[in-house]
Design a protein around this motif. Sequence first.
Motif, PDB file in Angstrom:
ATOM      1  N   LEU A 214       0.826  -1.296   0.053  1.00  0.00           N
ATOM      2  CA  LEU A 214      -0.221  -0.002   0.098  1.00  0.00           C
ATOM      3  C   LEU A 214       0.931   1.327   0.109  1.00  0.00           C
ATOM      4  O   LEU A 214       0.184   2.443   0.058  1.00  0.00           O
ATOM      5  CB  LEU A 214      -0.889   0.054   1.259  1.00  0.00           C
ATOM      6  CG  LEU A 214      -1.910  -1.157   1.390  1.00  0.00           C
ATOM      7  CD1 LEU A 214      -2.777  -1.071   2.666  1.00  0.00           C
ATOM      8  CD2 LEU A 214      -2.950  -1.181   0.298  1.00  0.00           C
ATOM      9  N   VAL A 218      -1.662   4.162  -0.757  1.00  0.00           N
ATOM     10  CA  VAL A 218      -2.242   4.649   0.119  1.00  0.00           C
ATOM     11  C   VAL A 218      -1.231   5.439   1.181  1.00  0.00           C
ATOM     12  O   VAL A 218      -1.565   6.588   1.803  1.00  0.00           O
ATOM     13  CB  VAL A 218      -2.673   3.443   1.353  1.00  0.00           C
ATOM     14  CG1 VAL A 218      -3.636   3.994   2.477  1.00  0.00           C
ATOM     15  CG2 VAL A 218      -4.026   2.868   0.314  1.00  0.00           C
ATOM     16  N   GLU A 222      -1.342   9.678   2.286  1.00  0.00           N
ATOM     17  CA  GLU A 222      -1.505   9.822   3.542  1.00  0.00           C
ATOM     18  C   GLU A 222      -0.436  10.595   4.185  1.00  0.00           C
ATOM     19  O   GLU A 222      -0.622  11.590   4.964  1.00  0.00           O
ATOM     20  CB  GLU A 222      -1.800   8.427   4.393  1.00  0.00           C
ATOM     21  CG  GLU A 222      -3.208   7.901   4.097  1.00  0.00           C
ATOM     22  CD  GLU A 222      -3.455   6.994   5.265  1.00  0.00           C
ATOM     23  OE1 GLU A 222      -4.520   6.400   5.319  1.00  0.00           O
ATOM     24  OE2 GLU A 222      -2.524   6.799   6.150  1.00  0.00           O
TER      25      GLU A 222
END
Length: 402
Positions: A214, A218, A222
């Motif tokens: 990820l 992601v 983030e």
Amino acid sequence: MVHTSFPLVSVITPSYNQGNYIRETIESVLNQDYPSLEYIVIDGGSTDDTLSILEQYSRTDERIRFISEKDRGQSHAINKGIAMAKGEIIGWLNSDDTYIPGAIRLGVEMLGRHPDWAMVYGKANTIDESSRKISDYYVAPANFKQLFDGCMICQPATFIRKNVMLDVEGVDETLHFCMDYDLWIRITQKHPIGFIPYPLANARTHDTCKTTTLWSSVGIPEILRTSVKHYGSISKTWLLAYQSHHGDKGLTGLLHYLRNQSTFDCLPTVTNMNRYDDSWVPPRFTVTVESDPGCPVNSLLIKGRIPPESAPHLPLYFKFRCTVQVDGQPAGSHIVGSSFLLNIPVQPMNEKCEVEILSSFFLTSSDKRMISFVADEVIPLSAEESNVIKTILSSSVLLKIG
């Protein structure tokens, strides 16, 4: 048996389908040479052999207890564990990581010596699926300012006072990758922390771990959002991480990426401009911008160019002047080249303003229009966005204009 001379340590493990590794994780906790320990496993409803392993240990060792139920992810599981914890000190150990012998005792000892420290962390190793050491995990002394440059704290090698965890309201449950990085930043905003140069934990990397699967989709989004949230900008380290996985799409490409990831709270918008359909603009280029009163426009970013084929007679290092007015008032002038990124400061008196750019260069198009340059991008920026852009432009990371 409770050892009252030692502060109780609550180790929390969020777990989901890590049956291949969780036995080793549990053993690394229960085999610690620290006498006052409780171990809480928050399982998200595993469907592999995790539950049978947890049941086996909970029957034979009163220090370990677990729950297994659907949750909202790792961050939610950690917060559930904090709420259940009775200890003064919290350890956070993922279900595929392990403690090094003596880690808890050393962590507690150092917190005892330094009552002002909110947390302590040590060195760590990176290990593979078979628990073989791959390398030293990058760890270094850190404070709030240093954490802007990158994360130099290894999460399983940390021990945190529970009152501090409660003070910062636990882990941010909206984050699913860099919740630990965000936690360190929030802790160091309010408290000093300590580093000890001894290995405390092993962080496992394998084909199914988040860091592997990820990181690009992601993790990077983030981290960039977290950096902007706490620091108002993005460091060289994280810019290079973005570039390495998403390519150099230029400064405006990065800006669109951040906007698409909902990095900024509110955005001003262009409601009208006299740019032509083919993106050429006249020598008097006007742009109307509207913004929310609580998030006014701060600057206007224009990515412009003069295509070589439209003006082949221009010298290689051609320059021209753009004179700016905002709501009819002079707002400076700028010298630009045949390919440029112009960030015009805008300080409007109202929620709606008009920016006028008068160009010293113009030519006549084949359809008899008076044109000056191609405006590929016209982006009004909030103060938050402007700060990010200014920091990036002043950094040593080379981004293309567009």
